[in-house]
Enzyme design. Structure first.
Site, mmCIF file in Angstrom:
data_model
loop_
_atom_site.group_PDB
_atom_site.id
_atom_site.type_symbol
_atom_site.label_atom_id
_atom_site.label_comp_id
_atom_site.label_asym_id
_atom_site.label_seq_id
_atom_site.Cartn_x
_atom_site.Cartn_y
_atom_site.Cartn_z
ATOM 1 N N TYR A 18 0.792 -1.084 0.071
ATOM 2 C CA TYR A 18 0.021 0.023 -0.121
ATOM 3 C C TYR A 18 0.678 1.260 -0.085
ATOM 4 O O TYR A 18 0.586 2.193 -0.761
ATOM 5 C CB TYR A 18 -0.819 0.135 1.234
ATOM 6 C CG TYR A 18 -1.890 1.186 1.029
ATOM 7 C CD1 TYR A 18 -3.107 0.813 0.528
ATOM 8 C CD2 TYR A 18 -1.742 2.224 1.960
ATOM 9 C CE1 TYR A 18 -4.167 1.959 0.577
ATOM 10 C CE2 TYR A 18 -2.723 3.275 1.969
ATOM 11 C CZ TYR A 18 -3.988 3.110 1.063
ATOM 12 O OH TYR A 18 -4.786 4.190 1.144
ATOM 13 N N HIS A 22 1.433 4.172 -3.002
ATOM 14 C CA HIS A 22 1.225 5.620 -2.834
ATOM 15 C C HIS A 22 2.226 6.459 -2.875
ATOM 16 O O HIS A 22 2.065 7.637 -3.357
ATOM 17 C CB HIS A 22 0.563 5.693 -1.614
ATOM 18 C CG HIS A 22 -1.018 5.374 -1.413
ATOM 19 N ND1 HIS A 22 -1.625 4.315 -1.665
ATOM 20 C CD2 HIS A 22 -2.228 6.412 -1.618
ATOM 21 C CE1 HIS A 22 -2.807 4.119 -1.701
ATOM 22 N NE2 HIS A 22 -3.236 5.553 -1.782
ATOM 23 N N TYR A 41 -4.210 15.936 2.014
ATOM 24 C CA TYR A 41 -4.741 14.531 2.258
ATOM 25 C C TYR A 41 -3.581 13.505 2.938
ATOM 26 O O TYR A 41 -2.569 13.341 2.383
ATOM 27 C CB TYR A 41 -5.072 14.227 0.706
ATOM 28 C CG TYR A 41 -5.964 12.866 0.474
ATOM 29 C CD1 TYR A 41 -6.434 12.097 1.580
ATOM 30 C CD2 TYR A 41 -6.253 12.301 -0.668
ATOM 31 C CE1 TYR A 41 -7.017 10.726 1.254
ATOM 32 C CE2 TYR A 41 -7.188 11.464 -0.981
ATOM 33 C CZ TYR A 41 -7.447 10.505 0.041
ATOM 34 O OH TYR A 41 -8.089 9.454 -0.092
ATOM 35 N N TRP A 75 -7.342 3.581 -10.856
ATOM 36 C CA TRP A 75 -6.642 3.600 -9.475
ATOM 37 C C TRP A 75 -7.439 2.537 -8.711
ATOM 38 O O TRP A 75 -6.598 1.731 -7.902
ATOM 39 C CB TRP A 75 -6.748 4.770 -8.956
ATOM 40 C CG TRP A 75 -5.940 4.945 -7.440
ATOM 41 C CD1 TRP A 75 -6.447 4.632 -6.408
ATOM 42 C CD2 TRP A 75 -4.536 4.892 -7.273
ATOM 43 N NE1 TRP A 75 -5.403 4.757 -5.504
ATOM 44 C CE2 TRP A 75 -4.199 4.773 -5.958
ATOM 45 C CE3 TRP A 75 -3.359 4.788 -8.244
ATOM 46 C CZ2 TRP A 75 -2.946 4.915 -5.494
ATOM 47 C CZ3 TRP A 75 -2.145 4.724 -7.528
ATOM 48 C CH2 TRP A 75 -1.915 4.771 -6.251
#
Length: 103
Positions: A18, A22, A41, A75
């Protein structure tokens, strides 16, 4: 400006994957988020439960449903093997209610 928080879940053992995905987030996805008024974010992980906690700032009244865009759908499909998802590959996401804020 409003602050939005929500939680999602990754599959067990997928923390590093993960993080890796990212770290290499697609530039066209970043551009879309910023153009839609999303900024600051941040996503946190509770490793004990594999729960992701996300918070973002939203400027303006973005009426665009990002989930309908091609880049977001790509995505979602890219991330589906490491996250809990709905049938359309969107992440299972639960909005969170703000109960305290210290400015």
């Amino acid at each position: 400006m409003q602050k939005i928080a929500f939680k999602m879940r990754i599959k067990p053992g997928m923390k590093e994957e993960y993080r890796k995905r990212h770290t290499a987030i697609w530039p066209e996805l970043v551009a879309l988020l910023k153009e839609s008024g999303i900024s600051d974010y941040t996503i946190f992980l509770d490793e004990a439960s594999n729960t992701l906690f996300a918070v973002q700032r939203l400027t303006g009244n973005s009426s665009q449903d990002l989930g309908e865009t091609e880049v977001v759908q790509r995505w979602w499909a890219y991330m589906a093997d490491i996250m809990e998802t709905n049938a359309d590959y969107s992440p299972v996401s639960v909005p969170l209610e703000q109960v305290f804020h210290l400015d």
